[in-house]
Design a protein around this motif. Sequence first.
Motif, mmCIF file in Angstrom:
data_model
loop_
_atom_site.group_PDB
_atom_site.id
_atom_site.type_symbol
_atom_site.label_atom_id
_atom_site.label_comp_id
_atom_site.label_asym_id
_atom_site.label_seq_id
_atom_site.Cartn_x
_atom_site.Cartn_y
_atom_site.Cartn_z
ATOM 1 N N ALA A 38 0.897 -1.147 0.165
ATOM 2 C CA ALA A 38 -0.055 0.003 -0.002
ATOM 3 C C ALA A 38 0.885 1.115 -0.097
ATOM 4 C CB ALA A 38 -0.870 0.037 1.136
ATOM 5 N N GLN B 158 -6.329 8.602 8.221
ATOM 6 C CA GLN B 158 -6.336 7.778 7.094
ATOM 7 C C GLN B 158 -5.177 7.870 6.432
ATOM 8 O OE1 GLN B 158 -6.365 5.132 5.219
ATOM 9 N NE2 GLN B 158 -8.696 4.965 4.856
ATOM 10 N N ALA C 289 -4.064 0.700 -2.584
ATOM 11 C CA ALA C 289 -3.572 -0.320 -2.047
ATOM 12 C C ALA C 289 -3.778 -1.686 -2.969
ATOM 13 C CB ALA C 289 -4.235 -0.624 -0.365
ATOM 14 N N THR D 59 -6.162 2.191 -10.109
ATOM 15 C CA THR D 59 -6.573 2.978 -9.239
ATOM 16 C C THR D 59 -6.151 4.633 -9.774
ATOM 17 O OG1 THR D 59 -6.718 3.876 -7.054
ATOM 18 C CG2 THR D 59 -4.684 3.343 -7.650
ATOM 19 N N GLY E 117 -8.405 5.328 0.981
ATOM 20 C CA GLY E 117 -8.337 3.935 1.076
ATOM 21 C C GLY E 117 -7.742 2.913 0.015
ATOM 22 N N CYS E 118 -7.932 3.599 -1.352
ATOM 23 C CA CYS E 118 -7.800 2.634 -2.430
ATOM 24 C C CYS E 118 -6.431 2.537 -3.101
ATOM 25 C CB CYS E 118 -8.761 3.237 -3.639
ATOM 26 S SG CYS E 118 -10.586 3.165 -3.362
ATOM 27 N N TYR F 259 -5.495 -4.502 -2.087
ATOM 28 C CA TYR F 259 -6.671 -5.103 -2.172
ATOM 29 C C TYR F 259 -7.545 -4.187 -1.067
ATOM 30 C CZ TYR F 259 -4.312 -9.464 -3.508
ATOM 31 O OH TYR F 259 -3.854 -10.423 -4.037
ATOM 32 N N LYS F 260 -8.848 -3.967 -1.260
ATOM 33 C CA LYS F 260 -9.746 -3.322 -0.600
ATOM 34 C C LYS F 260 -11.040 -3.933 -0.470
ATOM 35 C CE LYS F 260 -11.346 0.683 0.975
ATOM 36 N NZ LYS F 260 -10.864 1.031 2.487
ATOM 37 N N CYS F 261 -11.630 -4.012 0.883
ATOM 38 C CA CYS F 261 -13.066 -4.526 1.095
ATOM 39 C C CYS F 261 -13.894 -3.463 0.963
ATOM 40 C CB CYS F 261 -12.850 -5.171 2.826
ATOM 41 S SG CYS F 261 -11.784 -6.738 2.683
ATOM 42 N N MET F 262 -15.181 -4.065 0.495
ATOM 43 C CA MET F 262 -16.296 -3.084 0.395
ATOM 44 C C MET F 262 -17.553 -3.615 0.550
ATOM 45 S SD MET F 262 -15.398 0.208 -0.707
ATOM 46 C CE MET F 262 -16.782 0.813 -1.647
ATOM 47 N N THR G 220 -14.703 4.894 -2.711
ATOM 48 C CA THR G 220 -14.739 5.125 -1.365
ATOM 49 C C THR G 220 -14.992 6.628 -0.861
ATOM 50 O OG1 THR G 220 -12.527 5.378 -1.338
ATOM 51 C CG2 THR G 220 -13.241 3.151 -0.956
ATOM 52 N N LYS H 274 -3.256 -7.375 4.973
ATOM 53 C CA LYS H 274 -4.266 -7.431 3.868
ATOM 54 C C LYS H 274 -5.661 -7.769 4.716
ATOM 55 C CE LYS H 274 -5.681 -10.903 0.216
ATOM 56 N NZ LYS H 274 -5.001 -12.202 -0.682
#
Length: 326
Positions: A3, A70, A109, A37, A106-107, A111-114, A101, A22
């Motif tokens: 990241a 952040q 990186a 991104t 936070g993008c 991997y990203k959870c949504m 987001t 992760k």
Amino acid sequence: MKAIVYERYGPPEVLRLREVEKPTPKDNEVLIRAYSTTVTAGDCRVRSLHMPVGFGLIARLVLGVSRPRQPILGSELAGKVEAVGKDVSRFKVGDEIFAFTGARLGCHAEYKCMPEDGAVALKPANLTFDEAAAMSSGGTTALDFFRRGKLKSGERVLVNGASGSVGTAAVQLARHFGADVTGVCSTANLEWVRSLGAHHVIDYTKQDFTENGETYDIIVDTAGTAPFSGSKSSLEERGRLLLVLGSLPDLLGVPWVSMTSSKKVIAGPAAWRPEDLRFLAKVAEAGEFKPVIDRRFRFEQIAEAHNYVGTGRKKGNVIVTLEHGD
């Protein structure tokens, strides 16, 4: 995972490539493996705290007084679903999607959870990952301002700053909604902005649109150079100035304009809804909206991307690509 992290405000050099944990998707979340991104003007403002006049202290209180709350910037991405929580039904592993987001960032990186009911949508098949990654920020901003401005088919719309990420989206979406569109940009971008759908173009280096005698139902100011004091004579009666980029004094003056004039100023942060991404995807699939890409940088070159965006000369969007070795 890798990241891009920043631990203090400052120039692009504060950005560092780091190994961080992760994320693991919750029951209602999808884990996205990011392929692309973006770096936006908003990312640069948050990283540097160089804000429009009057917003410096407010920004520091929101973002973190002494250091960023952040540490990972970036508000939009595109990639593939790598894992899903047990309650997820809208997406499956392998789906190609794009996500937004907003101020949560936070993008930047791998991997990203949504949440599946958040701002996540299937990638239009006719767009690349790079193009899909660039769809959300400019697209949702233009869409929200047009919604608040009650844009109607047949109205005359002028987009000031028509070559930026919001400007290029505004030109295409205004055309989609049936408006007669004028784009204001530099000499080098005139024909290019016309190719995006603008019916008319104005070269701001040679002509001031506020002095040409033309009037518009809506003026979209994405550049911060057309406040109400300067552009009110270019607005029709009941015309609306959509102040995408403005200072705190501009915002504080909005109620006074409403009380003393038939014209309106619409300002403040853009709001977005999850369904906005699905709408943008539908318009893109129809060939009526295609995010514009200026330059691409590799993930490890993100400081260079910030430097370039900081010049204020980008056309459309700046993409950052992530390689996963596959």
